[in-house]
Design an enzyme around this catalytic site. Structure first.
Site, PDB file in Angstrom:
ATOM      1  N   ASP A   1      55.548   3.028  -4.493  1.00 44.62           N
ATOM      2  CA  ASP A   1      55.819   2.198  -5.684  1.00 44.62           C
ATOM      3  C   ASP A   1      57.307   2.112  -6.012  1.00 44.62           C
ATOM      4  O   ASP A   1      57.695   2.073  -7.189  1.00 44.62           O
ATOM      5  CB  ASP A   1      55.044   2.726  -6.911  1.00 44.62           C
ATOM      6  CG  ASP A   1      53.551   2.761  -6.682  1.00 44.62           C
ATOM      7  OD1 ASP A   1      53.045   1.924  -5.913  1.00 44.62           O
ATOM      8  OD2 ASP A   1      52.877   3.628  -7.276  1.00 44.62           O
TER       9      ASP A   1
ATOM     10  N   GLY B   1      38.735  -6.881  -4.571  1.00 42.40           N
ATOM     11  CA  GLY B   1      39.376  -8.041  -3.964  1.00 42.40           C
ATOM     12  C   GLY B   1      39.615  -9.217  -4.890  1.00 42.40           C
ATOM     13  O   GLY B   1      39.672 -10.357  -4.439  1.00 42.40           O
ATOM     14  N   SER B   2      39.847  -8.944  -6.192  1.00 41.95           N
ATOM     15  CA  SER B   2      40.076 -10.098  -7.079  1.00 41.95           C
ATOM     16  C   SER B   2      41.452 -10.732  -6.840  1.00 41.95           C
ATOM     17  O   SER B   2      41.604 -11.951  -6.935  1.00 41.95           O
ATOM     18  CB  SER B   2      39.880  -9.726  -8.550  1.00 41.95           C
ATOM     19  OG  SER B   2      40.915  -8.892  -9.007  1.00 41.95           O
TER      20      SER B   2
ATOM     21  N   GLN C   1      47.121 -11.469 -15.390  1.00 44.07           N
ATOM     22  CA  GLN C   1      48.490 -11.861 -15.008  1.00 44.07           C
ATOM     23  C   GLN C   1      48.735 -11.627 -13.513  1.00 44.07           C
ATOM     24  O   GLN C   1      49.479 -12.385 -12.877  1.00 44.07           O
ATOM     25  CB  GLN C   1      49.517 -11.096 -15.849  1.00 44.07           C
ATOM     26  CG  GLN C   1      49.407 -11.363 -17.332  1.00 44.07           C
ATOM     27  CD  GLN C   1      49.405 -12.841 -17.660  1.00 44.07           C
ATOM     28  OE1 GLN C   1      50.266 -13.595 -17.207  1.00 44.07           O
ATOM     29  NE2 GLN C   1      48.414 -13.287 -18.428  1.00 44.07           N
TER      30      GLN C   1
ATOM     31  N   HIS D   1      51.423  -3.967  -8.252  1.00 44.39           N
ATOM     32  CA  HIS D   1      51.190  -2.692  -8.935  1.00 44.39           C
ATOM     33  C   HIS D   1      51.016  -2.988 -10.424  1.00 44.39           C
ATOM     34  O   HIS D   1      51.816  -3.736 -11.001  1.00 44.39           O
ATOM     35  CB  HIS D   1      52.402  -1.784  -8.687  1.00 44.39           C
ATOM     36  CG  HIS D   1      52.281  -0.451  -9.349  1.00 44.39           C
ATOM     37  ND1 HIS D   1      51.551   0.583  -8.804  1.00 44.39           N
ATOM     38  CD2 HIS D   1      52.781   0.010 -10.522  1.00 44.39           C
ATOM     39  CE1 HIS D   1      51.622   1.636  -9.615  1.00 44.39           C
ATOM     40  NE2 HIS D   1      52.361   1.304 -10.662  1.00 44.39           N
TER      41      HIS D   1
HETATM   42  C1  GRF Z   1      44.918  -4.206  -9.009  1.00 46.46           C
HETATM   43  O1  GRF Z   1      44.999  -3.759 -10.327  1.00 46.46           O
HETATM   44  C2  GRF Z   1      46.234  -4.000  -8.311  1.00 46.46           C
HETATM   45  O2  GRF Z   1      47.335  -4.093  -9.162  1.00 46.46           O
HETATM   46  C3  GRF Z   1      46.119  -2.587  -7.815  1.00 46.46           C
HETATM   47  O3  GRF Z   1      44.773  -2.453  -7.437  1.00 46.46           O
HETATM   48  C4  GRF Z   1      43.970  -3.361  -8.179  1.00 46.46           C
HETATM   49  C5  GRF Z   1      43.212  -4.168  -7.171  1.00 46.46           C
HETATM   50  O4  GRF Z   1      42.253  -5.007  -7.756  1.00 46.46           O
HETATM   51  N1  GRF Z   1      47.071  -2.364  -6.750  1.00 46.46           N
HETATM   52  P1  GRF Z   1      41.552  -6.113  -6.875  1.00 46.46           P
HETATM   53  O5  GRF Z   1      40.865  -5.405  -5.712  1.00 46.46           O
HETATM   54  O6  GRF Z   1      42.584  -7.085  -6.427  1.00 46.46           O
HETATM   55  O7  GRF Z   1      40.530  -6.737  -7.791  1.00 46.46           O
END
Ligand code: GRF
Length: 218
Positions: free
Chosen positions: A147, A14-15, A175, A111
């Site tokens: 995608d 969930g970052s 980013q 993505h």
């Molecule tokens: C991210 O790299 C996003 O691009 C992909 O899954 C990952 C999720 O990371 N779809 P987080 O849970 O938001 O940290």
């Protein structure tokens, strides 16, 4: 003006969700995070959301006989909070066609590659294996094909000699945390729409090139 009600779908860390929650704390941000829905009860992001006082729900895909019935319950969980825009942030389930059709034009994903290159999973490794010199992330509308929906904005990072999937992933993720809040802001401001130009997305009233961010790190 009323803020756009955003529901975020997560499965894990969930970052990106945390970056959106933080952005939405600014008084002038045009969107509010109305709820977080996870398909996993132990997703770390649920605790971050709860700490921020945001309603959370878990809809476990394991409890459903098929994708569409799961999708309909996810949709119902979002509907309870009046969600107007669904933001996928590390949500690791593939929808039935019903979900993106139901939320058409109101469902976005991030993505970690420059689409249309490197769809699917392990995309940072795919980028390394292909020897590309630039990679990045893409925010796009979600359509039933994986995608493949219309691109809204991208951020680019260099691929450096000696990169591993981990170092490239981390550079791209920094980013993602800039790009996703920016795109949700534009949607909240009503700037994002289909341009009628072959289904390509137009973002109105932002400087030329603003929908492409560049990493400011080496
Ligand atoms: C991210 O790299 C996003 O691009 C992909 O899954 C990952 C999720 O990371 N779809 P987080 O849970 O938001 O940290």
């Amino acid at each position: 003006m009323a803020k756009l009600k955003v529901g975020i779908l997560i499965s894990g860390r969930g970052s990106n969700m945390a970056a959106l929650i933080k952005a939405a704390q600014a008084a002038d941000y045009p969107a509010e995070i109305a709820c977080i829905v996870s398909n996993k009860a132990d997703a770390a992001g649920l605790e971050i959301a709860a700490d921020a006082g945001i309603p959370t729900a878990t809809v476990s895909h394991r409890s459903y006989p098929d994708r569409e019935s799961f999708d309909r319950d996810v949709s119902a969980a979002l509907g309870k909070h009046g969600v107007e825009l669904v933001v996928m942030a590390g949500f690791m389930r593939i929808f039935s066609p019903w979900f993106p059709q139901h939320w058409a034009g109101r469902l976005i994903n991030i993505h970690p590659s420059l689409l249309p290159s490197f769809r699917g999973v392990h995309v940072q490794q795919q980028a390394l294996d292909a020897g590309v010199r630039i990679s990045g992330c893409t925010v796009h509308f979600v359509i039933p094909d994986l995608d493949a929906g219309p691109i809204i904005a991208q951020a680019a990072v260099p691929v450096l000699a000696g990169d591993t999937a981990d170092t490239l992933t981390a550079r791209i993720l920094r980013q993602e945390h800039r790009l996703y809040p920016q795109v949700v802001r534009w949607i909240g401001e009503g700037r994002v729409g289909a341009s009628g130009n072959g289904g390509k997305v137009a973002v109105e009233g932002v400087p030329p090139g603003a929908t492409l961010l560049f990493s400011d790190e080496p």
